[in-house]
Design an enzyme around this catalytic site. Structure first.
Site, mmCIF file in Angstrom:
data_model
loop_
_atom_site.group_PDB
_atom_site.id
_atom_site.type_symbol
_atom_site.label_atom_id
_atom_site.label_comp_id
_atom_site.label_asym_id
_atom_site.label_seq_id
_atom_site.Cartn_x
_atom_site.Cartn_y
_atom_site.Cartn_z
ATOM 1 N N GLY A 124 3.029 -4.932 7.882
ATOM 2 C CA GLY A 124 1.999 -5.766 7.255
ATOM 3 C C GLY A 124 0.958 -6.180 8.269
ATOM 4 N N SER A 125 0.298 -7.283 7.992
ATOM 5 C CA SER A 125 -0.808 -7.723 8.842
ATOM 6 C C SER A 125 -0.308 -8.299 10.160
ATOM 7 C CB SER A 125 -1.648 -8.780 8.119
ATOM 8 O OG SER A 125 -0.936 -10.002 8.031
ATOM 9 N N ARG B 14 11.568 4.416 4.965
ATOM 10 C CA ARG B 14 11.448 4.651 6.405
ATOM 11 C C ARG B 14 12.321 3.670 7.189
ATOM 12 N NH1 ARG B 14 5.472 5.441 8.537
ATOM 13 N NH2 ARG B 14 5.356 3.184 8.661
ATOM 14 N N GLU C 231 5.411 -3.209 12.418
ATOM 15 C CA GLU C 231 4.306 -2.245 12.319
ATOM 16 C C GLU C 231 3.155 -3.015 11.700
ATOM 17 O OE1 GLU C 231 1.659 -0.144 10.427
ATOM 18 O OE2 GLU C 231 3.334 0.690 9.300
ATOM 19 N N ASN D 127 0.807 -1.231 0.000
ATOM 20 C CA ASN D 127 0.000 0.000 0.000
ATOM 21 C C ASN D 127 0.841 1.283 0.000
ATOM 22 O OD1 ASN D 127 0.791 -0.559 2.647
ATOM 23 N ND2 ASN D 127 -1.056 0.282 3.548
ATOM 24 N N CYS E 54 -2.764 1.487 7.019
ATOM 25 C CA CYS E 54 -2.829 0.910 8.371
ATOM 26 C C CYS E 54 -3.394 1.893 9.394
ATOM 27 C CB CYS E 54 -1.441 0.455 8.805
ATOM 28 S SG CYS E 54 -0.785 -0.911 7.827
ATOM 29 N N GLU F 157 9.287 3.846 14.111
ATOM 30 C CA GLU F 157 9.995 4.204 12.889
ATOM 31 C C GLU F 157 9.937 5.710 12.684
ATOM 32 O OE1 GLU F 157 9.652 0.214 10.180
ATOM 33 O OE2 GLU F 157 8.073 1.719 9.915
#
Length: 420
Positions: free
Chosen positions: A169-170, A98, A191, A90, A225, A400
């Site tokens: 991700g998830s 980052r 994250e 995404n 997210c 981050e």
């Protein structure tokens, strides 16, 4: 040396800015994001290289007062080693810089495994890294097919040559990677998924809340997210908010091809994502929710979906229990501040949260009570290179960006000099 790392990161940043149009077009072609958003992502991505180019020269240690006359004690900060970087589709550019900006600033080398849907953005960054004279073997990209993703992820997390894993991700995938990394006790940053609440109190400026809601919910067609997933609106202004929000959606959002200048809403990433939105709407309507606007696939094609607003939503519906990751805004009516905070904190994840209020005491109370890593108060878009990005609970580990981001790639070593 830190000065050389800084200079090469700075040159990489400059090359990204020089090539921003081409890089943005790659993003839009890969994931459908409207070109204006893709251009914004490239500048956001580049800003991390600029930021960490500056931070590379500010990795300070400490001298600690010794407990004995013949000793001196100090602290060094050293690069953790090879970092494996696993990124989502995404934000196929920003999620790389980052992490990689911080890693290279710290003195680490990286192996980037981009999302199988968006490998070209990672490879384009690699081309610019070469032009910036970042040495061969420092920034490495390993694209792979969907079928090979799990196997490649396992290798990166279990290989003893890799010292650090950074994943966006998830939550489900993050847990799998954590298990793999545990075998060699690797440093890990995660994250993971969010379920962001957006609370509108009676004291709020409704027009500002609607503007913030539109930006927070529908950016990238709801596929971020930190997108709002649950709107909680106090009874006193509920009807006014829903009415104005619906009008704003219908007037300001335009579904279309990402390369069309008028488009604000591109396609979802694949048909599976569309099916999840449909599932959440069907479940909500079956339990009494009302479709205020939208509610179905768009005529443009199977991966396009109408921006949708639901009212009469309850906490028992799937759309308020799971992250939708699509252009669906469910609105729950609440009575009291305590009720809203309880609903917001009921989730097992806590990445971002937003609320609108003009009551100073309420602002302090709610900002402190929300169980999230990032809070937007009267703001719907809060990401910034200078500020720490990350979550609590099952939304992840570490931070981050900001001055804290580089610490994820550094080991602290205590040195005791004796016999002096």
């Amino acid at each position: 040396p830190c000065q050389e790392r800084s200079a090469r990161l700075r040159r990489w940043y400059e090359l990204m800015v020089e090539n921003k149009e081409e890089l943005a077009r790659i993003i839009t072609a890969e994931n459908g994001k409207p070109l204006k958003e893709a251009q914004g992502e490239i500048m956001y991505s580049a800003s991390f290289l600029e930021w960490f180019a500056e931070e590379a020269r500010r990795i300070y240690g400490d001298v600690i007062p010794a407990s004995a006359k013949d000793r001196r004690t100090l602290v060094l900060k050293q690069p953790v080693g090879v970092a494996a970087i696993i990124t989502p589709w995404n934000f196929p550019s920003a999620m790389i810089t980052r992490k990689v900006g911080a890693a290279l600033a710290a003195g680490c080398t990286v192996v980037v495994k981009p999302a199988e849907d968006t490998p070209l953005s990672a490879l384009a960054l690699g081309e610019l890294a070469n032009q910036a004279e970042i040495p061969a073997g420092v920034y490495n990209v390993v694209p792979c097919s969907r079928q090979q993703t799990a196997a490649v992820g396992e290798v990166l997390c279990t290989d003893p040559l890799v010292s650090k894993i950074s994943f966006t991700g998830s939550t489900a995938t993050g847990k799998i990677l954590l298990k793999h990394a545990a075998g060699t006790v690797k440093r890990v940053s995660m994250e993971l998924g969010g379920h962001a609440p957006f609370i509108v109190f009676d004291s709020a400026n409704v027009d500002r809340a609607v503007a913030g809601a539109l930006a927070s919910k529908y950016r990238n067609s709801g596929q971020t997210c930190v997108c709002t997933n649950r709107f909680l609106v106090q009874r006193g202004i509920h009807d006014e908010f829903v009415e104005k929000f619906a009008k704003a959606i219908e007037k300001e959002l335009h579904v279309g091809n990402g390369f069309d200048a008028k488009t604000t809403q591109g396609p979802l990433i694949n048909e599976k994502a569309v099916e999840k939105v449909e599932k959440h709407i069907k479940d909500a309507v079956s339990q009494g929710a009302s479709i205020v606007t939208g509610g179905k696939r768009h005529s443009l094609g199977k991966n396009f979906f109408e921006p949708t607003l639901l009212s009469n939503v309850t906490t028992k519906m799937l759309c308020t229990q799971e992250e939708t990751f699509g252009p669906l805004a469910p609105v729950i009516k609440f009575e009291t501040e305590a009720e809203a905070v309880a609903i917001a904190n009921a989730a097992d994840v806590g990445l971002a949260g937003y609320f609108y209020s003009q009551d100073p005491a309420q602002i302090w109370r709610v900002a402190e009570q929300l169980e999230v890593g990032m809070v937007g108060v009267n703001e719907g878009i809060i990401s910034s290179v200078e500020c720490p990005f990350g979550g609590v609970k099952q939304s992840g580990l570490g931070r981050e960006g900001s001055k804290y981001g580089i610490d994820e790639y550094l080991e602290i070593k205590y040195v005791c000099l004796g016999g002096l």
